[in-house]
Design an enzyme around this catalytic site. Structure first.
Site, mmCIF file in Angstrom:
data_model
loop_
_atom_site.group_PDB
_atom_site.id
_atom_site.type_symbol
_atom_site.label_atom_id
_atom_site.label_comp_id
_atom_site.label_asym_id
_atom_site.label_seq_id
_atom_site.Cartn_x
_atom_site.Cartn_y
_atom_site.Cartn_z
ATOM 1 N N ARG A 234 0.856 -1.185 0.000
ATOM 2 C CA ARG A 234 0.000 0.000 0.000
ATOM 3 C C ARG A 234 0.895 1.238 0.000
ATOM 4 O O ARG A 234 1.920 1.281 0.704
ATOM 5 C CB ARG A 234 -0.918 0.049 1.233
ATOM 6 C CG ARG A 234 -2.130 -0.880 1.153
ATOM 7 C CD ARG A 234 -3.135 -0.474 0.070
ATOM 8 N NE ARG A 234 -4.262 -1.389 -0.016
ATOM 9 C CZ ARG A 234 -4.338 -2.458 -0.812
ATOM 10 N NH1 ARG A 234 -3.331 -2.750 -1.612
ATOM 11 N NH2 ARG A 234 -5.414 -3.218 -0.833
ATOM 12 N N ASP A 258 4.251 -0.500 -7.016
ATOM 13 C CA ASP A 258 2.985 -0.842 -7.672
ATOM 14 C C ASP A 258 1.853 -0.053 -7.042
ATOM 15 O O ASP A 258 0.719 -0.110 -7.504
ATOM 16 C CB ASP A 258 2.728 -2.349 -7.519
ATOM 17 C CG ASP A 258 1.500 -2.800 -8.297
ATOM 18 O OD1 ASP A 258 1.419 -2.490 -9.505
ATOM 19 O OD2 ASP A 258 0.613 -3.429 -7.697
ATOM 20 N N GLU A 263 -2.631 7.342 -5.167
ATOM 21 C CA GLU A 263 -3.004 6.631 -6.402
ATOM 22 C C GLU A 263 -4.481 6.745 -6.760
ATOM 23 O O GLU A 263 -4.834 6.657 -7.934
ATOM 24 C CB GLU A 263 -2.604 5.154 -6.314
ATOM 25 C CG GLU A 263 -3.413 4.344 -5.307
ATOM 26 C CD GLU A 263 -3.023 2.868 -5.315
ATOM 27 O OE1 GLU A 263 -1.829 2.564 -5.176
ATOM 28 O OE2 GLU A 263 -3.941 2.023 -5.448
ATOM 29 N N HIS A 295 -0.835 -0.317 -9.721
ATOM 30 C CA HIS A 295 -1.576 -1.276 -8.894
ATOM 31 C C HIS A 295 -2.060 -2.463 -9.730
ATOM 32 O O HIS A 295 -3.258 -2.749 -9.805
ATOM 33 C CB HIS A 295 -2.744 -0.589 -8.182
ATOM 34 C CG HIS A 295 -3.102 -1.257 -6.881
ATOM 35 N ND1 HIS A 295 -3.384 -0.545 -5.742
ATOM 36 C CD2 HIS A 295 -3.216 -2.567 -6.544
ATOM 37 C CE1 HIS A 295 -3.669 -1.395 -4.764
ATOM 38 N NE2 HIS A 295 -3.568 -2.627 -5.228
HETATM 39 P P1 NAI Z 1 -1.613 -11.134 5.145
HETATM 40 O O1 NAI Z 1 -2.617 -10.630 6.117
HETATM 41 O O2 NAI Z 1 -1.621 -12.573 4.760
HETATM 42 O O3 NAI Z 1 -0.138 -10.792 5.680
HETATM 43 C C1 NAI Z 1 0.195 -9.582 6.289
HETATM 44 C C2 NAI Z 1 1.304 -9.862 7.298
HETATM 45 O O4 NAI Z 1 1.702 -8.612 7.875
HETATM 46 C C3 NAI Z 1 0.847 -10.759 8.461
HETATM 47 O O5 NAI Z 1 1.737 -11.843 8.589
HETATM 48 C C4 NAI Z 1 0.860 -9.847 9.680
HETATM 49 O O6 NAI Z 1 1.231 -10.503 10.870
HETATM 50 C C5 NAI Z 1 1.914 -8.822 9.268
HETATM 51 N N1 NAI Z 1 1.781 -7.546 9.949
HETATM 52 C C6 NAI Z 1 0.674 -6.762 10.056
HETATM 53 N N2 NAI Z 1 0.953 -5.640 10.730
HETATM 54 C C7 NAI Z 1 2.264 -5.711 11.076
HETATM 55 C C8 NAI Z 1 3.133 -4.855 11.771
HETATM 56 N N3 NAI Z 1 2.709 -3.687 12.272
HETATM 57 N N4 NAI Z 1 4.421 -5.242 11.942
HETATM 58 C C9 NAI Z 1 4.851 -6.432 11.466
HETATM 59 N N5 NAI Z 1 4.077 -7.282 10.767
HETATM 60 C C10 NAI Z 1 2.793 -6.922 10.569
HETATM 61 O O7 NAI Z 1 -1.748 -10.205 3.855
HETATM 62 P P2 NAI Z 1 -1.313 -10.541 2.372
HETATM 63 O O8 NAI Z 1 -2.407 -11.229 1.657
HETATM 64 O O9 NAI Z 1 0.039 -11.146 2.376
HETATM 65 O O10 NAI Z 1 -1.237 -9.061 1.765
HETATM 66 C C11 NAI Z 1 -0.298 -8.113 2.203
HETATM 67 C C12 NAI Z 1 -0.677 -6.770 1.633
HETATM 68 O O11 NAI Z 1 -0.500 -6.785 0.218
HETATM 69 C C13 NAI Z 1 -2.158 -6.387 1.804
HETATM 70 O O12 NAI Z 1 -2.396 -5.808 3.059
HETATM 71 C C14 NAI Z 1 -2.386 -5.416 0.699
HETATM 72 O O13 NAI Z 1 -2.132 -4.131 1.191
HETATM 73 C C15 NAI Z 1 -1.322 -5.776 -0.337
HETATM 74 N N6 NAI Z 1 -1.887 -6.257 -1.591
HETATM 75 C C16 NAI Z 1 -1.518 -5.642 -2.756
HETATM 76 C C17 NAI Z 1 -2.012 -6.062 -3.967
HETATM 77 C C18 NAI Z 1 -1.578 -5.425 -5.246
HETATM 78 O O14 NAI Z 1 -2.186 -5.705 -6.289
HETATM 79 N N7 NAI Z 1 -0.573 -4.581 -5.259
HETATM 80 C C19 NAI Z 1 -2.986 -7.147 -4.031
HETATM 81 C C20 NAI Z 1 -3.265 -7.788 -2.754
HETATM 82 C C21 NAI Z 1 -2.752 -7.329 -1.585
#
Ligand code: NAI
Length: 330
Positions: A234, A258, A263, A295
């Site tokens: 993000r 990305d 954005e 994105h």
């Molecule tokens: P997820 O929920 O599986 O993993 C997020 C990880 O971040 C978790 O392991 C969590 O413990 C950790 N986390 C959260 N807050 C934290 C903090 N303050 N300090 C340390 N670790 C922390 O999410 P996923 O599916 O892996 O997605 C990650 C991010 O990717 C999403 O939140 C979204 O913003 C982004 N995304 C981007 C896309 C794109 O097209 N560019 C598409 C899908 C997701």
């Protein structure tokens, strides 16, 4: 059920139409949900929105008055939705928690490789019959240290791919993933050590008040000179203006993004005939060591099918009064 689907872009509409077929009375709206477009939801019980739509409190209040009871996010991230306000208004919100972590992880690697091996510059040169190699020197990924911030669904796929490249992997997360530690040699550490020791840093944590501007001049100053920074998560995880200053001094050597904090006013639309008003992205676009995609990390056939299928399932769960595993309950 009557469903209004906002931000129904051409690239996605075909997948939605295939899945929704005639099962519901669907209105496709190309524009994002905003204060200006919210009136189009009048009379629809369910609406569906994408990542840059505005589901802030004022918009939700109008939706509620318009009769909307269900908000189906076609995204995993939900930082664009005021969940507390939705709860207060009794609008249920469901998301697509996972549609293809591989899509996002693979795009992350694509950004790394394209930056490292200067593929865009190389291609542009060849197109002009300039076959010189000067200025195109990259580095072996093998043996470099990659710092992964966030080892959830996407970050852990990135870790596995990086392990295949022969990289050393440092990770930072609130929770340690034992499979990554035991099978992929991932070493968990604090954010500061990760910043200090990595050659490449890639962000895979959600945007929350806690993670806002995680990458700022303070954390950048701790990184190795010439660091490669990749953000497919993000935009506001990164203080873009401070990143620009670090690009100007060479402290950041490559930037792949990305996502961008402003954005919503730019991405997903053809603005090639407009005069660019955003001076920050305009400056970013002048660096030849910055690669920007709008994105699109999620944008694969598999992901789009999964998004459409889960969105329909979420809506049907709501319609049939079934428990929906993807409801946001915060
Ligand atoms: P997820 O929920 O599986 O993993 C997020 C990880 O971040 C978790 O392991 C969590 O413990 C950790 N986390 C959260 N807050 C934290 C903090 N303050 N300090 C340390 N670790 C922390 O999410 P996923 O599916 O892996 O997605 C990650 C991010 O990717 C999403 O939140 C979204 O913003 C982004 N995304 C981007 C896309 C794109 O097209 N560019 C598409 C899908 C997701």
């Amino acid at each position: 059920m009557k469903v209004a689907i906002y931000s129904a872009h051409k690239f996605e509409k075909i997948y939605l139409e295939n899945i929704f077929k005639e099962a519901h009375e669907v209105k496709y709206i190309a524009s994002p949900l905003t204060v200006e477009t919210v009136s189009l939801a009048q009379g629809y019980e369910a609406i569906s929105i994408f990542v840059n739509d505005d589901a802030s409190a004022p918009v939700l209040q109008i939706l509620s008055k318009a009769g909307v009871k269900f908000l189906a996010l076609r995204s995993a991230g939900y930082n664009h939705v005021d969940i507390a306000e939705a709860k207060r208004l009794n609008i249920k919100v469901a998301r697509v928690p996972e549609y293809s972590p591989y899509a996002v992880a693979e795009h992350t690697i694509a950004l790394m490789l394209a930056l490292n091996r200067k593929l865009i510059r190389a291609h542009n040169r060849v197109m002009e019959q300039n076959f010189s190699l000067d200025g195109l020197v990259g580095f072996d990924m093998h043996g470099k240290t990659v710092g992964i911030i966030g080892t959830g669904k996407i970050g852990s796929v990135v870790a596995k791919i990086m392990n295949g490249f022969g990289c050393n992997i440092l990770a930072h997360d609130k929770f340690e993933n034992t499979e990554l530690k035991n099978k992929y040699d991932v070493l968990y550490t604090d954010c500061e050590t990760l910043c200090r020791e990595s050659d490449i840093i890639t962000l895979h944590i959600p945007f929350t008040p806690e993670t806002k501007y995680l990458i700022d001049k303070n954390s950048i100053s701790k990184m190795k000179r010439g660091i490669m920074l990749i953000n497919t998560s993000r935009g506001a995880l990164v203080n873009t203006k401070e990143v620009i200053e670090a690009l100007k001094t060479g402290q950041i050597g490559h930037l792949g993004m990305d996502v961008y904090e402003e954005e919503a006013a730019l991405f997903f639309e053809d603005r090639s005939e407009e005069i660019l008003q955003d001076d920050v992205i305009a400056r970013l676009m002048t660096f030849n060591n910055v690669l920007i995609t709008s994105h699109q990390a999620f944008l694969t056939d598999t992901a789009l099918k999964n998004i459409a299928e889960t969105t329909l399932r979420n809506i049907e769960c709501f319609e049939n009064g079934k428990t929906c595993e993807n409801l946001l309950t915060i």
